[in-house]
Design an enzyme around this catalytic site. Structure first.
Site, PDB file in Angstrom:
ATOM      1  N   GLY A 250     -23.181 -14.152   5.279  1.00  0.00           N
ATOM      2  CA  GLY A 250     -24.358 -14.238   3.858  1.00  0.00           C
ATOM      3  C   GLY A 250     -25.810 -14.121   4.839  1.00  0.00           C
ATOM      4  N   PRO A 293     -20.482 -12.308   9.547  1.00  0.00           N
ATOM      5  CA  PRO A 293     -21.861 -11.229   8.712  1.00  0.00           C
ATOM      6  C   PRO A 293     -20.758  -9.978   9.169  1.00  0.00           C
ATOM      7  CG  PRO A 293     -22.269 -11.219  11.673  1.00  0.00           C
ATOM      8  CD  PRO A 293     -20.888 -11.763  11.977  1.00  0.00           C
ATOM      9  N   GLY A 294     -20.927  -9.577   7.145  1.00  0.00           N
ATOM     10  CA  GLY A 294     -21.336  -8.239   6.804  1.00  0.00           C
ATOM     11  C   GLY A 294     -22.334  -7.152   7.069  1.00  0.00           C
ATOM     12  N   ARG A 295     -23.164  -7.419   5.533  1.00  0.00           N
ATOM     13  CA  ARG A 295     -23.696  -6.739   4.649  1.00  0.00           C
ATOM     14  C   ARG A 295     -24.961  -6.610   6.357  1.00  0.00           C
ATOM     15  NH1 ARG A 295     -25.282  -7.085   0.079  1.00  0.00           N
ATOM     16  NH2 ARG A 295     -23.817  -9.054  -0.091  1.00  0.00           N
ATOM     17  N   ARG A 332     -22.776  -1.354  -5.880  1.00  0.00           N
ATOM     18  CA  ARG A 332     -23.979  -2.245  -6.213  1.00  0.00           C
ATOM     19  C   ARG A 332     -25.007  -2.321  -7.497  1.00  0.00           C
ATOM     20  NH1 ARG A 332     -27.326  -4.033  -2.280  1.00  0.00           N
ATOM     21  NH2 ARG A 332     -26.611  -6.510  -3.157  1.00  0.00           N
ATOM     22  N   TYR A 336     -24.174  -5.981  -9.602  1.00  0.00           N
ATOM     23  CA  TYR A 336     -25.537  -6.799  -9.435  1.00  0.00           C
ATOM     24  C   TYR A 336     -26.446  -6.639 -10.101  1.00  0.00           C
ATOM     25  CZ  TYR A 336     -21.333  -7.401  -6.068  1.00  0.00           C
ATOM     26  OH  TYR A 336     -20.503  -7.299  -4.590  1.00  0.00           O
ATOM     27  N   CYS A 363     -19.250   9.564 -16.459  1.00  0.00           N
ATOM     28  CA  CYS A 363     -19.686   9.445 -18.135  1.00  0.00           C
ATOM     29  C   CYS A 363     -20.010   7.475 -18.158  1.00  0.00           C
ATOM     30  CB  CYS A 363     -18.116   9.840 -18.429  1.00  0.00           C
ATOM     31  SG  CYS A 363     -18.344  11.796 -18.015  1.00  0.00           S
TER      32      CYS A 363
HETATM   33  C1  LIG Z   1     -17.983 -10.799   2.436  1.00  0.00           C
HETATM   34  C2  LIG Z   1     -17.916 -12.305   3.225  1.00  0.00           C
HETATM   35  C3  LIG Z   1     -18.490 -12.185   4.587  1.00  0.00           C
HETATM   36  C4  LIG Z   1     -19.678 -11.646   5.142  1.00  0.00           C
HETATM   37  O1  LIG Z   1     -20.637 -11.183   3.689  1.00  0.00           O
HETATM   38  P1  LIG Z   1     -21.615 -10.519   4.092  1.00  0.00           P
HETATM   39  O2  LIG Z   1     -23.286 -10.939   3.064  1.00  0.00           O
HETATM   40  O3  LIG Z   1     -21.684  -9.436   3.968  1.00  0.00           O
HETATM   41  O4  LIG Z   1     -22.611 -11.022   5.764  1.00  0.00           O
HETATM   42  C5  LIG Z   1     -18.021 -13.097   5.402  1.00  0.00           C
HETATM   43  N1  LIG Z   1     -16.958 -14.231   5.121  1.00  0.00           N
HETATM   44  C6  LIG Z   1     -16.311 -14.210   4.264  1.00  0.00           C
HETATM   45  C7  LIG Z   1     -15.101 -14.939   3.540  1.00  0.00           C
HETATM   46  C8  LIG Z   1     -16.424 -13.135   3.118  1.00  0.00           C
HETATM   47  O5  LIG Z   1     -15.803 -12.720   1.797  1.00  0.00           O
END
Ligand SMILES: *Cc1c(COP(=O)(O)O)cnc(C)c1O
Length: 433
Positions: A250, A293-295, A332, A336, A363
């Site tokens: 997150g 972490p992802g984003r 995105r 959002y 379109c």
């Molecule tokens: C999407 C997600 C993440 C990663 O969230 P980021 O905001 O991209 O860091 C981590 N854990 C779970 C369970 C998720 O669904």
């Protein structure tokens, strides 16, 4: 150049010809060689973030695992890089599991998520020997217990709980509140029922809890609030099996020059100290902390390059500049209302003297990439760079309007390698019988 330093990868520079470069590679040349739209990742920035995460947590607590949330961008090159950098990986479907295994991730370092894993996905996870399954509903616990028993294995399980914390972010990416499709609510008893169900299943080993309160968070106080509620819940469950606390992902990133995200070190401290403090308060030993972490691992490392086609001025209204991608490679803004700040890659130092609307080629009137883009005068052939598109860009891409999904290039130390080829027209019809 606009003050966009914090949204571009740290290696971004302007060449003598006024072109934007990343990782020592001229973006104008990359666009000519590989076509547009083109997604460019700075490999040094990806590795740098992975290392920063591991170092920040290692400094605060022993054996924290940093789990890369692969849904942010699950290309094979990225998954291999994450594995090389010592990250674990989280997958949320059979397809993401397949991709992680194909990239060589040891199954024990894979965490299986998803709010609706079907029987096939559960069998695939068990057959692969996935280290941990995070369970999301009672039917799934039942299914997982039966399938694990049938396969003759004991599966480590985390129970995903929703602490009832609503962080300040877009409602579509807020997941910790009680009214959510994800996880078991602590309030009212569902989370306790889940813990009891996993404990009762002979084929499942409960090892801990999971919570993910939301995404693109700048305010770190949500982690403390969540930890307090989850710690009380853990204490109320008794037993000594809840040894792992997965605090989810997150951490937000900057999409514009105005955004002020927290540093990884501050995030790590907020998470680890929240868990340490709250578990201490309720008299439980410090659990092993996991984060997902992802984003924040991939977002800033990636940019997307688009070629401008038609520019249309509607007198007294506004100017529209259309590019050769849009909602098919970057959902995105539509999904959002996300705001991005573009710049011109071929005239990076030209002053932004006008505001125009940067739109895609699809379109849909809503196919707007940047509603109010401050740019120099643009015309056909100009190359637009959209920074901070490394997360939830190509991983959400579609073929709407028969648009082929973009190629992906990794750059580092002045050289570029194609890691995903552009889709072809043949790819578009390949599955039709
Ligand atoms: C999407 C997600 C993440 C990663 O969230 P980021 O905001 O991209 O860091 C981590 N854990 C779970 C369970 C998720 O669904």
């Amino acid at each position: 150049m606009k003050p966009l330093d914090q949204v571009l990868p740290p290696s971004a520079a302007v060449t003598a010809e006024g072109h934007l470069s990343i990782g020592g590679c001229d973006l104008v040349e990359l666009a000519e060689e590989h076509g547009t739209p083109l997604v460019v990742y700075d490999e040094g920035a990806l590795r740098g973030m992975a290392r920063a995460y591991r170092a920040a947590f290692a400094a605060l607590a022993p054996d924290v695992d940093v789990i890369y949330a692969s849904k942010a961008y699950f290309g094979q090159a990225m998954l291999r890089l994450a594995n090389e950098e010592g990250l674990c990986v989280d997958v949320a479907s059979g397809g993401e599991l397949f991709a992680a295994l194909r990239a060589g991730f040891p199954p024990g370092r894979i965490y299986m998520h998803g709010n609706n894993k079907d029987a096939r996905e559960i069998r695939e996870a068990l057959a692969a020997g996935v280290g941990t399954v995070i369970v999301d509903n009672l039917d799934e616990i039942d299914l997982l217990a039966r399938e694990a028993a049938a396969a003759g294995v004991r599966q480590d399980v985390l129970v995903r709980v929703t602490p009832g914390v609503k962080p300040s972010t877009h409602s579509y990416i807020s997941t910790g509140q009680i009214d959510s499709k994800f996880g078991f609510s602590i309030e009212g008893g569902p989370a306790r029922a889940a813990v009891d169900a996993v404990r009762a299943a002979g084929s499942l080993d409960l090892i801990g809890l999971h919570c993910h309160i939301g995404s693109q968070l700048f305010d770190l106080s949500g982690y403390g609030a969540a930890a307090a509620i989850v710690a009380d819940f853990a204490a109320s469950c008794g037993g000594d099996d809840l040894r792992v606390m997965d605090m989810g992902g997150g951490l937000g990133i900057a999409y514009t020059g105005e955004d002020r995200p927290a540093a990884v070190e501050d995030y790590a401290e907020a998470v680890v100290e929240a868990v340490r403090g709250e578990w201490g308060r309720v008299g439980l030993p410090m659990p092993r902390v996991l984060v997902e972490p992802g984003r924040s691992i991939v977002g800033r490392a990636g940019v997307t390059l688009y070629r401008v086609g038609g520019v249309k001025e509607i007198p007294g209204v506004r100017t529209y500049a259309s590019v050769d991608g849009g909602m098919s490679d970057l959902m995105r803004p539509m999904l959002y209302g996300a705001v991005y700040e573009p710049l011109l890659a071929n005239r990076a130092e030209a002053e932004p003297t006008q505001t125009l609307r940067l739109v895609g080629k699809h379109c849909e009137s809503g196919d707007v990439l940047v509603s109010e883009a401050a740019l120099p005068p643009v015309g056909p052939g100009d190359l637009v760079c959209l920074p901070a598109t490394g997360a939830y860009g190509v991983s959400m891409a579609s073929n709407y309007n028969g648009v082929t999904r973009p190629a992906v290039v990794f750059v580092d130390g002045g050289s570029a390698r194609l890691v995903t080829r552009r889709e072809t027209y043949d790819d578009l019809v390949a599955r039709d019988m």
